[in-house]
Design an enzyme around this catalytic site. Structure first.
Site, short mmCIF file in Angstrom:
data_model
loop_
_atom_site.label_atom_id
_atom_site.label_comp_id
_atom_site.label_asym_id
_atom_site.label_seq_id
_atom_site.Cartn_x
_atom_site.Cartn_y
_atom_site.Cartn_z
N SER A 155 0.84 -1.21 0.00
CA SER A 155 0.00 0.00 0.00
C SER A 155 0.87 1.25 0.00
CB SER A 155 -0.88 0.02 1.25
OG SER A 155 -1.53 1.28 1.38
N TYR A 162 -1.25 -0.78 10.20
CA TYR A 162 -1.48 -1.16 8.80
C TYR A 162 -0.28 -0.74 7.95
CZ TYR A 162 -3.77 -1.17 4.16
OH TYR A 162 -4.08 -1.37 2.84
#
Ligand code: NAD
Length: 249
Positions: free
Chosen positions: A140, A155
């Protein structure tokens, strides 16, 4: 037909609005037989059925090593080989650094990072035996900029860990003919962020994206297909940004 005769395994691929299913559709359209792995509640069989006959939908939890091994064994038994793995399963949680509990940390890292380890360990012996394979890991932009738009610091850490794990796999398994690469999506419209972008923030997010729009699942799927196919046969250990220019570095 970039993947004619190839067998592709995609984790977390059952969500019909997700990056995994968009990738599954595109790979199937390019001649691959696809095995969609996902949690039981996501109904991977129903997703596989939508791809047409011959594709597989298997219940597998990437946080559980035995579950990944069982799924890989089923794919090998049914289709005889595994050419592509897309490590796509992931979950997120919008939470501030000081509020992350140990349980949150474990939950988020277990799916993206440990899941990438487990699924890769499950398919690599087959790829090594074949002397060929391509693994694509979905990281990401959050890993690169210390936070995307919606994910918490754990995350970011999980997705940054995926980059390191993938590069180490690329180095170790290159001599076996297995390529390992990463995609770092920016903000892509899927269920993971549906309804979570506050309207008052939407314009400022768009202002930070030179291409002027939020990404679509197909924007990512096309790059995953490229990295899985022989078009990228001399690429390993790379990270491809798919973020509309949100992060240029
Ligand atoms: P999504 O929620 O549609 O897809 C995630 C999938 O993972 C779901 O189908 C879910 O059932 C599955 N999953 C969750 N836990 C699992 C487990 N333990 N075992 C197996 N499957 C599991 O969201 P998405 O946006 O399509 O996300 C796909 C990947 O892309 C994720 O890794 C996500 O972190 C990453 N990503 C998404 C964006 C974005 O903006 N959408 C941006 C960057 C990265």
């Amino acid at each position: 037909m970039l993947l004619k005769g190839k067998v592709a395994v995609i984790t977390g691929g059952a969500g019909l609005n997700g990056l995994g299913f968009a990738t599954a559709k595109m790979m199937a359209a390019h001649g691959a037989t696809v095995a969609i792995l996902d949690l039981a509640q996501a109904n991977p069989q129903a997703a596989a059925d939508r791809l047409g006959p011959g594709h597989l939908g298997l219940v597998a939890d990437v946080t559980d090593k035995a579950s990944c091994e069982a799924a890989a064994a089923k794919v090998k038994a049914a289709k005889g080989r595994i050419d592509v793995l897309v490590n796509n399963a992931g979950i997120t949680q919008p939470v501030k650094f000081l509020d992350i509990t140990d349980a949150d940390y474990d939950r988020i890292l277990d799916v993206s990072l440990r899941g990438t380890l487990h699924a890769s360990q499950a398919v690599l012996p087959t790829m090594v035996e074949q002397g060929s394979g391509a693994i694509v890991c979905i990281s990401s932009v959050s890993a690169q900029r210390g936070g995307g738009i919606l994910g918490g610091p754990h995350y970011s850490a999980a997705k940054a860990g995926v980059l390191g794990l993938a590069r180490a796999m690329a180095r170790e398994f290159g001599p076996n003919g297995v390529r390992v690469n990463c995609v770092t999506p920016g903000l892509i419209a899927t269920d993971i962020n549906k309804g979570k972008i506050p309207e008052d923030k939407r314009q400022s997010i768009l202002d930070g994206i030179p291409l002027g729009r939020i990404g679509e699942p197909d924007d990512v799927a096309g790059v995953v297909l490229f990295l899985a196919s022989d078009l990228s046969k001399y690429l390993t250990g790379v990270t491809v940004d798919v973020n509309g220019g949100m992060l240029i570095h």
